[in-house]
Scaffold this active site. Structure first.
Site, short mmCIF file in Angstrom:
data_model
loop_
_atom_site.label_atom_id
_atom_site.label_comp_id
_atom_site.label_asym_id
_atom_site.label_seq_id
_atom_site.Cartn_x
_atom_site.Cartn_y
_atom_site.Cartn_z
N LYS A 82 4.86 10.18 0.12
CA LYS A 82 4.91 8.80 0.64
C LYS A 82 6.00 8.02 -0.10
CE LYS A 82 1.64 4.95 1.41
NZ LYS A 82 0.26 4.50 1.14
N SER A 157 -2.08 2.90 5.17
CA SER A 157 -0.65 2.80 5.15
C SER A 157 0.08 4.14 5.01
CB SER A 157 -0.20 1.88 4.01
OG SER A 157 -0.64 2.38 2.79
N SER A 181 -6.03 3.77 2.51
CA SER A 181 -4.73 4.15 3.06
C SER A 181 -4.42 5.64 3.04
CB SER A 181 -3.61 3.40 2.32
OG SER A 181 -3.62 2.04 2.73
#
Lengths: 473, 96
Positions: A82, A157, A181
């Site tokens: 990420k 996210s 997330s």
């Protein structure tokens, strides 16, 4: 193995195949890169792809294998990361314009550990800007689509990480979880998503959103794969003083398991599909010999309001460092204050501004006691309630999300409706407890995830139970 | 309820300059969020104390350690002169 797309393998299968000489790490990595080339224009999982460095990393592992060296479990395995986790020498943007030119000067501790394993970093994945969101629609750069239905969100996210693994563009991925997330996108994309115990994994090198809630974890195809990554990245780190060594619990065997079922999971706000899959999961656990115990977690309905006081307050402090002076995009002006204002106003998206403003309001004189102090006391109530429940049961089962993946654009204009996606996940962050989302089945083509929450440092126990629940039908 | 004027007061404190449409949007959104968050009023926390709650941290030794990539940090400065970070004048001019 010759006819199977190597990108479909799990980490365990890939590790076995590499050691057996069935294929090389280069071939495995190239398979993922091919999928990125073919699919990512539509899916939009990646912000940057490390074609050359990934293949170089793979070649080093292949050399070591050829020299019959014994290698760690994750050697040669392509992983996506990420884009709020620093990899030295590569751009790290947190999907924000303010950091679009920022290049990391060091590795995050988790990256160092995976590098030592010989993992292959295939690229950085999209996210909601500064990890603030539940759909990956808040990225400054692109929207990511759910590989199971490209008209729907992958969750957020860590939506880019989830979509990358679900689309076969990586064998697994790292994400971060502040309010759900990792787990929510894992549920939306049919993956196992692990949020470790707060402190189990170092946050050094993770761009901070809410420091008392953030944790790095993984998105994988199986519980077994998740366990391998967790073992590699966990541990106390002097660079993160909130990290700690834990006494990892293996828990009970399935036939003696006591599973807590919150009464609140069958009530308002939970879709009929989730209730149906919750019941199916309960039945399966009972078939395996587990005992289910109804528990009352009346604090659950307050978890999300507590979270939306504490998280924005911490975010407003954490994002104060982005001022255009030392790194990142700078909108330079005559005065210092003007430089700050211009840089931040142009560099942050609307959701980030919303949360910074909310945080500032909550922490301001006149509101501090009513909101921030109150939320911290309420958080303690939630912690006590979960602690009491986990004395009666070994783990708690809930749906991961209140409903199925929603369509892109459906919730962008309604912040509270968007925030409700995290209704069932935020309590694990508030309590610091480990939590995993397990893919239990599908409704049509859409995956469904169930969440297991356990005591501190029970990750391997949760994953062991979770392995019995993967894809019930 | 977040009033327009409060948004306008708070924004400079967090070094944000908001457009009129952002002020309107954030005020409306903020009100909606606070309305949702206000259900915390239902919770009684009179018996809860957080005074003795300390974060569980183990501090590392206060010993300087060399960071070998200072050059990369300097390279990231948006404005620099040699090894020095260049910033706008910190002290505002005083009138009178």
């Amino acid at each position: 193995m010759a006819n199977r797309d190597l990108s479909e393998l799990t980490i365990v299968e890939a590790a076995r195949g590499l050691r057996a000489g069935d294929f090389s790490s280069r071939e495995l990595t190239q398979s993922c890169l091919n999928n990125i080339r073919q699919k990512d224009k539509e899916i939009g999982a990646f912000l940057s792809v490390f074609q050359d460095s990934a293949l170089s990393q793979a070649d080093l592992v292949d050399q070591a294998l050829a020299n019959r060296k014994e290698l760690p479990a994750l050697a040669g395995i392509p992983l996506a990361v990420k884009d709020n986790i620093l990899i030295h020498g590569h751009r790290c943007s947190s999907a924000a314009n303010i950091l679009k030119s920022y290049s990391a000067a060091y590795d995050a501790t988790v990256i160092k550990k995976l590098r030592d394993q010989g993992s292959v970093f295939i690229g950085k994945t999209n996210l909601d800007e500064f990890a603030m969101g539940s759909s990956t629609e808040n990225s400054a750069f692109q929207v990511t689509r759910n590989p199971h239905d490209p008209e729907r969100v992958p969750g957020g996210s860590s939506g880019g990480s989830a979509a990358a693994v679900a689309a076969g563009e990586s064998l697994a991925a790292l994400g971060s979880d502040t309010g759900g997330s990792i787990r929510q996108p894992a549920a939306f994309c049919g993956l196992v998503g692990l949020k470790p115990t707060y402190g189990a994994v170092s946050r050094y090198g993770l761009m901070a959103f809410a420091s008392s809630l953030d944790q790095i974890g993984s998105l994988t195809k199986t519980s077994e794969d998740s366990c391998l990554i967790f073992r590699a990245i966990r541990g106390r780190d002097p660079m993160d003083t909130t990290s700690r060594e834990g006494r990892f619990s293996q828990g009970r065997e399935m036939s003696k398991l006591r599973v807590g079922i919150p009464q609140q999971c069958f009530g308002e706000g939970i879709s009929s599909e989730m209730i149906k899959w919750m019941k199916r999961t309960i039945d399966h656990l009972k078939d395996l010999g587990a005992k289910t115990v109804s528990i009352d977690l009346s604090g659950l309905e307050y978890s999300l309001p507590i979270y939306y006081v504490i998280a924005p307050a911490e975010a407003s402090a954490n994002l104060a460092r982005y001022d255009g002076l030392r790194y990142g995009q700078a909108e330079l002006a005559e005065s210092l204050k003007e430089t700050y204002a211009q840089t931040r106003s142009r560099g942050f998206g609307l959701e980030v501004k919303r949360r910074i403003m909310l945080g500032a309001y909550i922490l301001s004189a006149g509101h501090y006691d009513a909101y921030y102090q109150k939320a911290h006391k309420a958080k303690k109530l939630i912690q006590l309630e979960f602690g009491k429940a986990l004395q009666k049961v070994d783990l708690i089962l809930t749906p991961t999300t209140p409903g199925l993946p929603f369509k892109i654009g459906d919730r962008v204009d309604n912040p509270v409706e968007m925030y409700l996606s995290d209704l069932l996940t935020v309590s694990a962050n508030l309590t610091g407890l480990p939590s995993v989302s397990i893919p239990v089945g599908r409704e049509g083509k859409l995956p469904v995830g169930m969440q297991l929450i356990g005591p501190d440092f029970s990750e391997e126990f949760l994953l062991r139970v979770g392995s019995h629940l993967e894809w019930l039908s | 309820m977040i009033e327009f004027s409060e948004i306008k007061q708070l924004a400079p404190l967090v070094h944000l300059r908001l457009t009129p449409s952002e002020v309107e949007r954030l005020s409306k959104d903020g009100a909606q969020i606070l309305d949702y968050v206000d259900r915390l009023k239902e919770l009684s926390v009179d018996n809860i104390s957080i005074e003795d709650d300390r974060p569980r941290v183990k501090l590392r030794e206060d010993r300087p350690v060399r960071f070998d990539r200072v050059g990369e940090l300097i390279a990231a400065f948006p404005r620099k002169e040699g090894r020095f970070l260049k910033v706008p004048f910190v002290f505002e001019e005083q009138n009178g």
